[in-house]
Design a protein around this motif. Sequence first.
Motif, short mmCIF file in Angstrom:
data_model
loop_
_atom_site.label_atom_id
_atom_site.label_comp_id
_atom_site.label_asym_id
_atom_site.label_seq_id
_atom_site.Cartn_x
_atom_site.Cartn_y
_atom_site.Cartn_z
N GLU A 29 0.83 -1.21 0.00
CA GLU A 29 0.00 0.00 0.00
C GLU A 29 0.86 1.25 0.00
OE1 GLU A 29 -3.99 1.62 2.23
OE2 GLU A 29 -2.62 0.37 3.37
N GLU A 30 1.87 1.29 0.89
CA GLU A 30 2.72 2.48 0.98
C GLU A 30 3.60 2.63 -0.26
OE1 GLU A 30 4.87 2.40 4.64
OE2 GLU A 30 3.06 2.43 5.88
N GLY A 31 3.87 1.52 -0.93
CA GLY A 31 4.71 1.56 -2.14
C GLY A 31 3.94 1.84 -3.41
N ASN A 34 -1.93 -1.43 -5.66
CA ASN A 34 -3.34 -1.60 -5.29
C ASN A 34 -3.49 -2.96 -4.63
OD1 ASN A 34 -6.08 -1.81 -5.03
ND2 ASN A 34 -6.55 -1.13 -7.11
N LYS A 35 -3.47 -2.99 -3.31
CA LYS A 35 -3.45 -4.27 -2.61
C LYS A 35 -4.74 -5.07 -2.78
CE LYS A 35 -4.86 -2.69 2.02
NZ LYS A 35 -4.44 -2.64 3.44
N ILE A 36 -5.81 -4.41 -3.21
CA ILE A 36 -7.07 -5.13 -3.46
C ILE A 36 -6.89 -6.11 -4.62
CG2 ILE A 36 -9.49 -4.85 -4.15
CD1 ILE A 36 -9.49 -2.16 -2.79
N GLN A 37 -5.97 -5.81 -5.53
CA GLN A 37 -5.76 -6.65 -6.71
C GLN A 37 -4.70 -7.72 -6.49
OE1 GLN A 37 -4.83 -3.84 -9.79
NE2 GLN A 37 -6.96 -3.15 -10.02
N ILE A 38 -4.17 -7.82 -5.27
CA ILE A 38 -3.10 -8.78 -4.97
C ILE A 38 -3.64 -9.89 -4.07
CG2 ILE A 38 -0.81 -9.10 -3.95
CD1 ILE A 38 -0.32 -6.10 -4.50
N ARG A 39 -3.37 -11.11 -4.43
CA ARG A 39 -3.75 -12.24 -3.59
C ARG A 39 -2.60 -12.54 -2.62
NH1 ARG A 39 -5.80 -17.61 -6.47
NH2 ARG A 39 -7.48 -16.14 -7.00
N ILE A 51 2.78 -10.49 -5.49
CA ILE A 51 3.02 -9.05 -5.43
C ILE A 51 3.80 -8.58 -6.66
CG2 ILE A 51 4.23 -7.20 -4.17
CD1 ILE A 51 3.67 -8.84 -1.59
N LEU A 52 4.86 -9.32 -6.99
CA LEU A 52 5.71 -8.91 -8.10
C LEU A 52 5.02 -9.10 -9.46
CD1 LEU A 52 9.16 -10.23 -6.84
CD2 LEU A 52 8.38 -7.85 -6.94
N ARG A 53 4.19 -10.13 -9.57
CA ARG A 53 3.43 -10.29 -10.81
C ARG A 53 2.52 -9.08 -11.04
NH1 ARG A 53 4.51 -13.73 -14.88
NH2 ARG A 53 2.29 -13.90 -15.38
N HIS A 54 1.92 -8.60 -9.96
CA HIS A 54 1.07 -7.41 -10.07
C HIS A 54 1.90 -6.17 -10.39
CE1 HIS A 54 -1.95 -4.38 -9.09
NE2 HIS A 54 -1.07 -3.83 -8.26
N ALA A 55 3.02 -5.99 -9.66
CA ALA A 55 3.85 -4.79 -9.85
C ALA A 55 4.51 -4.76 -11.22
CB ALA A 55 4.91 -4.72 -8.75
N ALA A 56 4.89 -5.94 -11.73
CA ALA A 56 5.64 -6.00 -12.99
C ALA A 56 4.75 -5.87 -14.22
CB ALA A 56 6.42 -7.31 -13.06
N PHE A 57 3.44 -5.79 -14.00
CA PHE A 57 2.53 -5.62 -15.13
C PHE A 57 2.83 -4.32 -15.88
CE2 PHE A 57 -1.57 -4.47 -17.10
CZ PHE A 57 -1.80 -5.63 -17.84
#
Length: 333
Positions: A29-31, A34-39, A51-57
């Motif tokens: 969240e602080e970084g 969107n934590k709602i989209q992360i399992r 987390i990284l799959r979401h961030a690396a999109f």
Amino acid sequence: MDWNRQLTALNYFLANMYDEKEETKRLSEEGGLNKIQIRFSEQAITNWYNILRHAAFEEDKIIRFLTFITDTPQEKGYKNEFLKGIIENIRQHTISKSGPDTTMDWKSDTITKADKEKLMGNRSNILPISFLEIGMDCSKAVARIRVGNELGTGFLIANNWLITNNHVLDSLSAAESASIQFNYQLSKKGNHIEHEDCELDPGNGRFFTDEKDDWTIVKVKGDLNEKYGALRLAEKGISKTEFVNIIQHPEGGPKQIALYNNMVTYSDENIVQYLTDTLPGSSGSPVFNTNWEVVALHFSGGWTSEPGNANPVYRNMGLNIRKLVKVLQDNNL
């Protein structure tokens, strides 16, 4: 951004650094994610993969997220060189060269408490201050290798030959296009110092390589030994429970050294295995004994587990340098 070995290394690294689920929710969240989209998961490896799959999109998103970790004083990854190297690689679209995963080929048992106690009883860890001075001199001969957008490490030996891995320089054309970067490192104030880009001279029988043993020996242009010195190759092998050090360019970033808690766990006439920390991009690095002689050419590592340790351990392997000494002698190099 497609998943790659660099993201796999980052996955394990962050899972060891931030292993609590709630902590990663806060960090996400602080970084700016969107934590709602992360399992989120209770298992650190799976958690960080998601987390990284979401961030690396999106490239900008993962850069902002990792930069938050490296630039925030309260974070565990504050000013971490590995993370900063990953960020730089993503920005430059470079990928660190990495050898095959050797987890299944790990030959030695876990170093036991008895082994460690024996070490402490037989050998002092007090070294002369000249140990550091000699190490700094040796570091000058270690260079970053860049071929297109791929990065690795190599080192100079006598008569202006450079040694690295076959999977870093696998052909004459790769050697002809490679940039060999000396002094790619940070100053004591943490700033990049000016590095020198040099070329190789692989034509007319000045390029030797072996895919099976994963080594390449190639001539450099000019007398770089005069400027950067030459590393000494050990005349004898190294044994289990001896210490080693590696000067390297992990993730293709600034030059670094793995200096302590480094122990040989297996050695024969072909390979040396050790617990020293390395990362992709360290391929082609010199593995030194305590006399700063090269005992192995680092070529690979793999994640595995050991009894009594819930966290994965990155164990490493290099080619016994005696095999390369024979190549040099057989070819009068």
